[in-house]
Design an enzyme around this catalytic site. Structure first.
Site, PDB file in Angstrom:
ATOM      1  N   CYS A   3       5.401  -5.899   1.229  1.00  0.00           N
ATOM      2  CA  CYS A   3       5.902  -4.353   1.169  1.00  0.00           C
ATOM      3  C   CYS A   3       5.183  -3.694   2.557  1.00  0.00           C
ATOM      4  O   CYS A   3       5.629  -4.323   3.424  1.00  0.00           O
ATOM      5  CB  CYS A   3       5.193  -3.924  -0.187  1.00  0.00           C
ATOM      6  SG  CYS A   3       6.062  -2.302  -0.639  1.00  0.00           S
ATOM      7  N   TYR A   4       4.274  -2.927   2.485  1.00  0.00           N
ATOM      8  CA  TYR A   4       3.652  -2.168   3.606  1.00  0.00           C
ATOM      9  C   TYR A   4       3.148  -3.085   4.589  1.00  0.00           C
ATOM     10  O   TYR A   4       3.400  -2.876   5.884  1.00  0.00           O
ATOM     11  CB  TYR A   4       2.641  -1.341   3.064  1.00  0.00           C
ATOM     12  CG  TYR A   4       1.841  -0.885   4.123  1.00  0.00           C
ATOM     13  CD1 TYR A   4       2.141   0.331   4.821  1.00  0.00           C
ATOM     14  CD2 TYR A   4       0.673  -1.244   4.544  1.00  0.00           C
ATOM     15  CE1 TYR A   4       1.395   0.842   5.810  1.00  0.00           C
ATOM     16  CE2 TYR A   4      -0.241  -0.944   5.737  1.00  0.00           C
ATOM     17  CZ  TYR A   4       0.178   0.096   6.347  1.00  0.00           C
ATOM     18  OH  TYR A   4      -0.615   0.795   7.478  1.00  0.00           O
TER      19      TYR A   4
ATOM     20  N   GLY B 158     -25.810  -9.859 -24.913  1.00  0.00           N
ATOM     21  CA  GLY B 158     -25.339 -10.205 -26.060  1.00  0.00           C
ATOM     22  C   GLY B 158     -23.617 -10.180 -26.066  1.00  0.00           C
ATOM     23  O   GLY B 158     -22.858 -10.363 -26.984  1.00  0.00           O
ATOM     24  N   GLY B 159     -23.026  -9.918 -24.762  1.00  0.00           N
ATOM     25  CA  GLY B 159     -21.756  -9.905 -24.501  1.00  0.00           C
ATOM     26  C   GLY B 159     -21.328 -11.188 -23.885  1.00  0.00           C
ATOM     27  O   GLY B 159     -22.054 -12.179 -23.772  1.00  0.00           O
ATOM     28  N   VAL B 160     -19.896 -11.424 -23.447  1.00  0.00           N
ATOM     29  CA  VAL B 160     -19.295 -12.400 -23.080  1.00  0.00           C
ATOM     30  C   VAL B 160     -19.937 -12.968 -21.819  1.00  0.00           C
ATOM     31  O   VAL B 160     -20.498 -14.208 -21.538  1.00  0.00           O
ATOM     32  CB  VAL B 160     -17.892 -12.380 -22.897  1.00  0.00           C
ATOM     33  CG1 VAL B 160     -17.498 -13.871 -22.284  1.00  0.00           C
ATOM     34  CG2 VAL B 160     -17.196 -12.144 -24.371  1.00  0.00           C
TER      35      VAL B 160
ATOM     36  N   SER C  32     -22.864 -11.985 -19.974  1.00  0.00           N
ATOM     37  CA  SER C  32     -24.156 -12.248 -19.716  1.00  0.00           C
ATOM     38  C   SER C  32     -24.335 -13.518 -20.610  1.00  0.00           C
ATOM     39  O   SER C  32     -25.417 -14.218 -20.114  1.00  0.00           O
ATOM     40  CB  SER C  32     -25.167 -11.221 -20.361  1.00  0.00           C
ATOM     41  OG  SER C  32     -24.784 -10.889 -21.626  1.00  0.00           O
ATOM     42  N   THR C  33     -23.909 -13.809 -21.520  1.00  0.00           N
ATOM     43  CA  THR C  33     -24.197 -15.235 -22.427  1.00  0.00           C
ATOM     44  C   THR C  33     -23.677 -16.189 -21.416  1.00  0.00           C
ATOM     45  O   THR C  33     -24.404 -17.254 -21.633  1.00  0.00           O
ATOM     46  CB  THR C  33     -23.319 -15.083 -23.906  1.00  0.00           C
ATOM     47  OG1 THR C  33     -23.760 -13.644 -24.581  1.00  0.00           O
ATOM     48  CG2 THR C  33     -23.651 -16.181 -24.729  1.00  0.00           C
TER      49      THR C  33
ATOM     50  N   GLY D 149       0.945  -1.184   0.008  1.00  0.00           N
ATOM     51  CA  GLY D 149       0.177   0.061  -0.080  1.00  0.00           C
ATOM     52  C   GLY D 149       0.909   1.184   0.123  1.00  0.00           C
ATOM     53  O   GLY D 149       2.114   1.292   0.236  1.00  0.00           O
TER      54      GLY D 149
END
Length: 513
Positions: free
Chosen positions: A104-105, A250-252, A254-255, A73
């Site tokens: 790290c942090y 119609g996209g990846v 939701s299909t 962070g």
């Protein structure tokens, strides 16, 4: 992901996660690389979830992880208000037998919290740095690495100057700073550098040793198991006579979600394709839109991107409520559930900011299907891919035999977009690019077209390469391609200038709004 989302994630864990036996939880302390830790762990075949580093302890208790990775962070442990562990975290980790890795942090936070000392470094370490494994036998590196050097990615101004009781230094930077620590008895480990980034070439091997050799975790995160478990979950959630509607866009995402739910409950799934006026060119004709659009009038005059997403979210739900009422009249049963293709990045990026009552780092943007949903929504949600990244959803879709034409689709609408994406396909570049689209700018520019001065709009073309959409780099097109794609100005009335976006993520997001 805050405590509420963490609790939901716990209830949605696949059986293959072993009820926490092989689960890794990443606590986020606002590092730009936190999601990369999540990704790297999954690439090693282990389920990982990311939640806020300041989420209450009960979020962890519900998940019961085998390993906990604390992210880096931008803070100093000495800064007022710097994030710290949930109250009781150290006792919980000890009692639960969880292995803890601070990065790290978070390594410095571990040291300070356990009685060690952290002070501003005489020489800060940023960027590539060589570290040497100094311990004769280190759990994180193994005996074979003793005395050897490796290049890592550092990003710290403070440094550990005194270790807590029971810890030992197992690696130092060439400048002498503590680079790695271990307390095997208490199962606490720390890395001052970022093993998750590609600038630490041997970082994946260090993570692998931590997960498999130190923690004893099994690599059982498989997409087929995810599919089988999601089907069982949906079948147990949805009664045998209940119906479900799906926001099919119609996209990846939701299909794949619709295909999975249909596999679980068959024809009791009713898909709704909503034309929101913001679709791809001729998408309505291609996918047989079932409902008219009513969105553009609501968006008229709205400039704030966050407000636009919330309006779209509300309108989607209004459309689904109306469709549910009509479906009830037709089949005599009102649908109780709504399927969405919400992804894990949607959840991460939509998490609320400090002061909202739910803890996390910062809201990057409220996705319309997460932060944009109305509070009085009547439908209950089913979100099969909500713990998956985009590439994992594509793998799931492949198992479900979703056609490649859907799995490889790029989002975003418009005639300019159609010309741009078709040019990419014609050049044989489509599968090399993770996402490509055009941005219409509400800025008019001066040009000369047909020997006449024009005062029309500009568009910006954006194409990126990525694994999951959480980080991305811009795609370098050759000169010949760019010369050809300027034909947009000749084919789309009202456009007289074409630009290319060459900004990576971070600092920019993938989309412009």
């Amino acid at each position: 992901m805050g405590s509420t989302a963490a609790a939901a994630a716990a209830s949605a864990l696949p059986a293959s996660a072993g009820s926490g036996e092989n689960l890794v939880v990443i606590l986020d302390y606002i590092s730009q690389y936190t999601h990369l830790i999540t990704r790297r762990v999954r690439q090693l075949g282990v389920l990982s979830l990311c939640i806020s580093g300041t989420a209450p302890l009960n979020a962890l208790e519900g998940l019961r992880p085998r390993a906990i990775v604390l992210s880096g962070g931008p803070h100093s442990v000495h800064a007022k208000g710097a994030p710290t562990f949930p109250e009781g975290f150290l006792d919980f980790a000890d009692g639960a037998g969880a292995h803890v890795l601070g990065v790290c942090y978070a390594m410095q936070l571990l040291v300070q919290s356990l009685g060690g000392a952290v002070e501003p470094g005489e020489r800060q370490e940023y960027g590539k740095m060589d570290v040497e494994v100094t311990a004769p036998s280190s759990a994180l590196y193994g005996e074979a690495e003793t005395g050897k050097r490796q290049t890592v990615w550092m990003s710290h101004g403070d440094e550990v100057v005194r270790l807590p009781k029971g810890f030992e230094v197992v690696a130092r930077s060439v400048q002498g700073a503590v680079a790695a620590i271990e307390n095997r008895e208490k199962r606490f480990y720390g890395l001052q550098y970022h093993p998750e980034v590609t600038h630490s070439p041997q970082g994946m091997e260090t993570l692998r040793r931590f997960l498999f050799d130190v923690c004893g975790i099994k690599a059982d995160w498989k997409m087929q198991d995810v599919l089988d478990e999601e089907i069982k979950t949906i079948q147990s959630m949805v009664g045998t006579d209940e119906h479900v509607i799906c926001a099919l866009l119609g996209g990846v995402d939701s299909t794949v979600a619709a295909t999975l739910v249909h596999k679980a409950i068959g024809d009791r799934l009713h898909c709704v394709f909503v034309d929101n006026g913001l679709l791809r060119y001729k998408e309505r004709e291609r996918l047989h839109v079932l409902m008219p659009q009513q969105f553009l009038s609501k968006l008229k005059g709205v400039e704030d991107p966050e407000q636009k997403r919330k309006i779209i979210g509300r309108e989607f739900i209004a459309v689904f409520d109306d469709f549910s009422h009509k479906l009830e009249q037709k089949i005599g049963k009102r649908p109780e559930y709504l399927v969405q293709g919400t992804l894990y990045p949607d959840v991460i990026e939509s998490c609320p900011p400090p002061g909202s009552g739910r803890t996390h780092s910062h809201t990057i943007k409220s996705h319309h299907n997460v932060g944009g949903l109305p509070k009085d929504m009547k439908l209950k949600l089913i979100e099969p891919p909500k713990l998956l990244f985009k590439d994992e959803v594509r793998k799931l879709g492949s198992i479900l035999n979703v056609p490649d034409s859907f799995l490889k689709r790029h989002p975003f609408p418009g005639q300019v977009d159609e010309i741009f994406v078709q040019a990419i396909k014609d050049a044989g570049l489509y599968d090399k690019i993770w996402q490509a689209f055009a941005v219409f700018l509400p800025v008019q520019t001066v040009a000369v077209q047909g020997d006449q001065r024009t005062h029309s709009n500009a568009v910006v073309l954006r194409a990126i390469t990525s694994e999951d959409g959480m980080t991305a780099d811009w795609y370098y097109f050759g000169h010949e391609f760019l010369v050809d794609v300027v034909k947009i100005c000749n084919n789309v009335r009202g456009i007289n200038r074409v630009c290319q976006d060459i900004t990576s993520k971070p600092s920019a997001t993938v989309e412009w709004e």
